[in-house]
Every structure is written in structure tokens, then in C-alpha cells.
Design an enzyme around this catalytic site. Structure first.
Site, PDB file in Angstrom:
ATOM      1  N   ARG A  49       0.854  -1.197   0.000  1.00 13.98           N
ATOM      2  CA  ARG A  49       0.000   0.000   0.000  1.00 13.98           C
ATOM      3  C   ARG A  49       0.883   1.238   0.000  1.00 13.98           C
ATOM      4  NH1 ARG A  49      -4.282  -1.899   4.705  1.00 13.98           N
ATOM      5  NH2 ARG A  49      -5.210  -3.646   3.546  1.00 13.98           N
ATOM      6  N   ASP A  51       2.362   4.881  -0.209  1.00 17.37           N
ATOM      7  CA  ASP A  51       1.792   6.136   0.256  1.00 17.37           C
ATOM      8  C   ASP A  51       1.721   7.169  -0.864  1.00 17.37           C
ATOM      9  OD1 ASP A  51       1.573   5.147   2.827  1.00 17.37           O
ATOM     10  OD2 ASP A  51       3.560   5.865   3.412  1.00 17.37           O
ATOM     11  N   TYR A 109      12.483  -2.218  -1.517  1.00 21.05           N
ATOM     12  CA  TYR A 109      12.272  -0.792  -1.746  1.00 21.05           C
ATOM     13  C   TYR A 109      13.628  -0.109  -1.950  1.00 21.05           C
ATOM     14  CZ  TYR A 109       7.337  -0.594  -0.264  1.00 21.05           C
ATOM     15  OH  TYR A 109       5.972  -0.740  -0.179  1.00 21.05           O
ATOM     16  N   ARG A 196      11.619   5.293   4.757  1.00 22.86           N
ATOM     17  CA  ARG A 196      11.884   6.733   4.724  1.00 22.86           C
ATOM     18  C   ARG A 196      12.574   7.209   6.003  1.00 22.86           C
ATOM     19  NH1 ARG A 196       6.077   8.985   3.254  1.00 22.86           N
ATOM     20  NH2 ARG A 196       7.095  10.974   3.694  1.00 22.86           N
TER      21      ARG A 196
END
Length: 243
Positions: A49, A51, A109, A196
Site C-alpha cells: 500500500r 503512500d 524498496y 523513509r
């Protein structure tokens, strides 16, 4: 049939993956494309999911359909109904019990930092611009401390509601190619904003604000305030989902 699709998208114009009542999302656009193409109202399940503003090079999704379009032709048919910033790169029929999210074993990622004196107009949507010098070797040393099974509560957004913050990071590489620094992380799962925040912490190591040896104690503290800043969403990309 249950169809698995491989997706690439630029997340700039979307409020993330998951469908919402008051904002445009990738899931909504895909489901509308399927409806226009087949007349079916489907629920498309995404592996991650992502962002608002986050990109994907290897997002995976699945949905059930009664369409008579051959599965190998579905990418071409769907792409004719999708905007230029979303592309279906592959499709295949999978067993009924395949679930894009719950069947995944790991995800990869990347977070990209453009480290140069001046910003790049061509990379501004896909990397975080940081003009000060960075010690990449120190960032690499710090990155090794994240690997393994840990409670990553210090590296999740404060509004995260998951029951367990234990995750297994199997790989964390800090790569430099010219002015582009890429932090690549593979894990069995990720917490909200986890990559992040890790990237923000490694950035602070790169500037000398933090020592690489601090990372284990930050992890052990489980205290979000001990970790670094949350870097902006546009530098993050879902590269791959592993099944």
C-alpha cells in the site's frame, strides 16, 4: 480466473495505492480501467500500500475476472485505458488462493538521494535533493546494523497501528552512481514510513550528525524520537515483490 499483474507507476499524481473517498489513488484508476474494459466491478489487491507520492517499478496486484480477453493480452488492453503514469507490464492466471499481499515473502524498496551542488530537474520527482557532502562509507557501515530480525518501533510513523513492529531485513545496500545515492532494502515486511525513516537516519550519518555505531542503540530503544527524520515520499520506490 484469478489474475496476477505486474505494475509500474509514477506516484506523483496519486494519493497512494489504496482507494479513498476524497482523493485519486492508483487502485481506483486501475479498477476503473478494468470496468471500462470488461464491465466488471472488481476489487484489485495490491502487494504494497504505497503512500501518496511513492513510486513503484515492481508493484504486484491480483483480481478475479470473468473476462474472455486472453490473459496474455490483458496488459495491452488495460494500458489502452490507463493514463501514461500507470503501466501494466505483465499478467498471468494464478491459483485461486494467490493473494498479492499475503502470499508475498519479501519486498524490495529503494530510496534515492540526489547528492550534488545543484538540483536535477529530470530527477526531482524521483529522488530527494541534498546538496551537502555525504560520507557514503559511513552510511554503508550504519546500514549493516539494520540487518536481521529486530523490533523496528523506532523506525515507524507514530500513527502506525500494527500489532507487531518486528521485521527481518535481509539486505540493506547503499550504492553510489555519480551523484545518485540509492539505499536498497529487502525485508519480509515494512512498517509505515519505515524505509523513509531509515533513509533519514542514514542521511544524518552521512552528514556526520550521527555516528554509525549509534544505530543498534536506536533500534533497541524502540523510541521514534531517537531515529532520524522521515524523508519525503518522492524518493521512495517499490522495486520488487518476492513470492
Amino acid at each position: 480466473m484469478n489474475v496476477k499483474i505486474l505494475l509500474e507507476y509514477d506516484g506523483t499524481n496519486y494519493h497512494g495505492w489504496q482507494k479513498q473517498n476524497n482523493a485519486l489513488t492508483v487502485q481506483e484508476v486501475l479498477e476503473k480501467a478494468v470496468y471500462v474494459l470488461t464491465g466488471e466491478r472488481v476489487s484489485i489487491i495490491g502487494a504494497g500500500r504505497t503512500d501518496a507520492g511513492v513510486h513503484a517499478r515492481g508493484q504486484v496486484a491480483n483480481f478475479r475476472t470473468n473476462t474472455r480477453i486472453p490473459v496474455e493480452r490483458l496488459p495491452y488492453a488495460l494500458n489502452s485505458k490507463l493514463p501514461e503514469d500507470i503501466t501494466v507490464k505483465g499478467a498471468k492466471a494464478v491459483p485461486d488462493d494467490f493473494h498479492a499481499r499475503y502470499s508475498a515473502r519479501a519486498k524490495v524498496y529503494t530510496y534515492s538521494i540526489y547528492n550534488a551542488p545543484f538540483p536535477s530537474p529530470l530527477l526531482r520527482r524521483y529522488s530527494y535533493f541534498f546538496p551537502l557532502p555525504l560520507d557514503v562509507e559511513a552510511m554503508r557501515r550504519a546500514g549493516k546494523a539494520f540487518m536481521g530480525v529486530h523490533d523496528f518501533a523506532a523506525f515507524r510513523a507514530s500513527r502506525s497501528t500494527v500489532k507487531s513492529s518486528v521485521r527481518n531485513i535481509t539486505r540493506l545496500d547503499v550504492k553510489k552512481c555519480g551523484d545518485l545515492i540509492t539505499i536498497e532494502v529487502e525485508a519480509d515486511g515494512f512498517l509505515y514510513n519505515m524505509v523513509r525513516i531509515i533513509a533519514g537516519t542514514l542521511l544524518e550519518v552521512g552528514t556526520g550528525k550521527r555516528d554509525p555505531e549509534e544505530i543498534p542503540s536506536i533500534i533497541e530503544s524502540r523510541d521514534r524520537e531517537r531515529a532520524g527524520v522521515t524523508l519525503p515520499a518522492h524518493g521512495l520506490c517499490l522495486e520488487k515483490v518476492i513470492y
